[in-house]
Design a protein around this motif. Structure first.
Motif, PDB file in Angstrom:
ATOM      1  N   GLU A  29       0.824  -1.193   0.000  1.00 52.64           N
ATOM      2  CA  GLU A  29       0.000   0.000   0.000  1.00 52.64           C
ATOM      3  C   GLU A  29       0.862   1.249   0.000  1.00 52.64           C
ATOM      4  O   GLU A  29       1.922   1.290   0.614  1.00 52.64           O
ATOM      5  N   SER A  30       0.361   2.276  -0.673  1.00 53.75           N
ATOM      6  CA  SER A  30       1.035   3.571  -0.641  1.00 53.75           C
ATOM      7  C   SER A  30       0.542   4.348   0.564  1.00 53.75           C
ATOM      8  O   SER A  30      -0.664   4.488   0.754  1.00 53.75           O
TER       9      SER A  30
ATOM     10  N   CYS B 208      -0.795   7.258   2.764  1.00 48.34           N
ATOM     11  CA  CYS B 208      -1.581   8.444   2.445  1.00 48.34           C
ATOM     12  C   CYS B 208      -1.419   9.445   3.584  1.00 48.34           C
ATOM     13  O   CYS B 208      -1.703   9.117   4.744  1.00 48.34           O
TER      14      CYS B 208
ATOM     15  N   ASP C 175      10.273   8.076  -1.836  1.00 47.34           N
ATOM     16  CA  ASP C 175      10.175   6.854  -1.045  1.00 47.34           C
ATOM     17  C   ASP C 175       9.660   7.208   0.340  1.00 47.34           C
ATOM     18  O   ASP C 175       9.645   8.358   0.756  1.00 47.34           O
TER      19      ASP C 175
ATOM     20  N   ALA D  90       7.307   1.749   0.188  1.00 46.17           N
ATOM     21  CA  ALA D  90       6.618   2.518  -0.839  1.00 46.17           C
ATOM     22  C   ALA D  90       5.816   1.615  -1.748  1.00 46.17           C
ATOM     23  O   ALA D  90       6.018   0.405  -1.811  1.00 46.17           O
ATOM     24  N   ASP D  91       4.903   2.205  -2.499  1.00 47.54           N
ATOM     25  CA  ASP D  91       4.119   1.433  -3.444  1.00 47.54           C
ATOM     26  C   ASP D  91       4.960   1.131  -4.669  1.00 47.54           C
ATOM     27  O   ASP D  91       6.133   1.434  -4.750  1.00 47.54           O
TER      28      ASP D  91
ATOM     29  N   VAL E 157       4.230   8.323  -2.483  1.00 46.35           N
ATOM     30  CA  VAL E 157       3.373   8.486  -1.328  1.00 46.35           C
ATOM     31  C   VAL E 157       2.195   9.351  -1.775  1.00 46.35           C
ATOM     32  O   VAL E 157       2.359  10.287  -2.560  1.00 46.35           O
ATOM     33  N   THR E 158       1.013   9.025  -1.308  1.00 44.04           N
ATOM     34  CA  THR E 158      -0.158   9.814  -1.649  1.00 44.04           C
ATOM     35  C   THR E 158      -0.219  11.028  -0.739  1.00 44.04           C
ATOM     36  O   THR E 158      -0.256  10.894   0.485  1.00 44.04           O
TER      37      THR E 158
ATOM     38  N   THR F  44       7.810  10.538   6.797  1.00 42.69           N
ATOM     39  CA  THR F  44       8.115   9.482   5.835  1.00 42.69           C
ATOM     40  C   THR F  44       9.309   8.608   6.192  1.00 42.69           C
ATOM     41  O   THR F  44       9.517   7.580   5.557  1.00 42.69           O
TER      42      THR F  44
END
Length: 309
Positions: free
Chosen positions: A5-6, A8, A31, A44-45, A50-51, A205
């Motif tokens: 999953e990214s 959010c 990242d 990361a997706d 990242v959203t 992050t």
């Protein structure tokens, strides 16, 4: 958050002095890591991203202020009906308290509870230097609530933003060649809001920043006479520090259209400097960013066009 999953991240105050730079810094990151596995390079997706979701009062009018890949969500602390959609799917949050939102217990702490309840696991909160020493500050009340919340939190206790000079005091600098603030001879550890935004992006992050507090200042404390000299050198014209009395400052700001509550906030800020309580300098920003924070000279050079007549 699962590994495919990214993340959010919801950014509140996304059009503000710091929030806009948080959005930019996040949008430029490629990242994101997970505190739960610091040995892993990234969660990361597939696209390594990242959203980023910008919470704004009016998405239609704010659309041209952000990159195309930034999500926009209607959000207002004073309208709980906007909270659900803004928080949907978000697992990280940049939180700031707008100066106009004075009722922390009614609007901020319930939002924190809603965020944690809907899945936010990491909160980075924009506070102020010295908040931990003043229980009367609304920033400290928010900090204490976050300390008891079921989420990791990071407090960014920021010093006075350099950008206040162009956002609030530009008129006097451009039209009168003066810096008109009642700070006396006190020094201030000015910090560039762009650096605060980048520190926030790192804390949101990268691993290792949970349940920590950072005093985010610039590299030096300067008096406003020194500030005026920097402006003079960079802009190549003489800028004076007016050093008005508090009543003189208050009346001019009121005549410029600021309401009394905002004038009172500014008076409080400059009185802190006047009393010698705003000169704390730390290396927190340098340690988080891996570089020295921007100097006032760099800020004036970057914003020079805004100070031209």
């Amino acid at each position: 958050m699962t590994r495919d999953e990214s993340p959010c991240i919801l950014v509140t105050g996304a059009t503000g002095t710091v929030g806009s730079h948080v959005v930019s810094a996040l949008a430029n990151r490629d990242d994101v890591s997970d505190d739960s596995d610091a040995t892993d390079s990234s969660t990361a997706d597939a696209d390594g991203g990242v959203t980023v979701r910008a919470g704004v009062r009016d998405p239609a009018s704010a659309a041209d202020r952000f990159a195309a890949d930034v999500e926009l969500a209607e959000f207002d602390f004073e309208r709980p009906e906007t909270w659900g959609e803004a928080l949907a799917g978000a697992d990280r949050l940049f939180l700031m308290r707008p100066p106009a939102v004075s009722d922390v217990k009614r609007h901020i702490t319930p939002f924190v509870d809603a965020a944690v309840r809907t899945g936010v696991e990491r909160v980075v909160y924009l506070s102020v230097v010295g908040a931990e020493k003043n229980p009367l500050l609304p920033h400290r009340r928010v900090e204490r609530h976050l300390e008891s919340a079921d989420a990791s939190s990071t407090f960014l206790r920021a010093s006075f933003f350099m950008q206040n000079l162009n956002e609030v005091h530009r008129e006097e600098i451009v039209e009168r060649d003066e810096i008109f603030v009642p700070a006396g001879g006190g020094a201030t550890s000015f910090v560039d809001a762009r650096d605060v935004g980048e520190v926030a992006a790192v804390a949101l992050t990268e691993p290792g920043h949970g349940d920590r507090s950072y005093d985010v200042t610039g590299p030096a404390a300067l008096t406003y006479r020194q500030v005026a000299r920097v402006f003079s050198a960079v802009l190549d014209r003489r800028i004076e520090y007016a050093d008005p009395s508090i009543p003189e400052f208050a009346w001019r700001m009121r005549r410029r259209g600021f309401d009394w509550s905002y004038v009172a906030v500014m008076v409080g800020i400059y009185t802190t400097a006047r009393l010698g309580l705003a000169d704390r300098v730390t290396d927190d920003a340098a340690r988080v960013l891996g570089r020295e924070p921007r100097t006032l000279r760099e800020y004036v050079a970057d914003y020079a066009d805004e100070f031209r007549r």
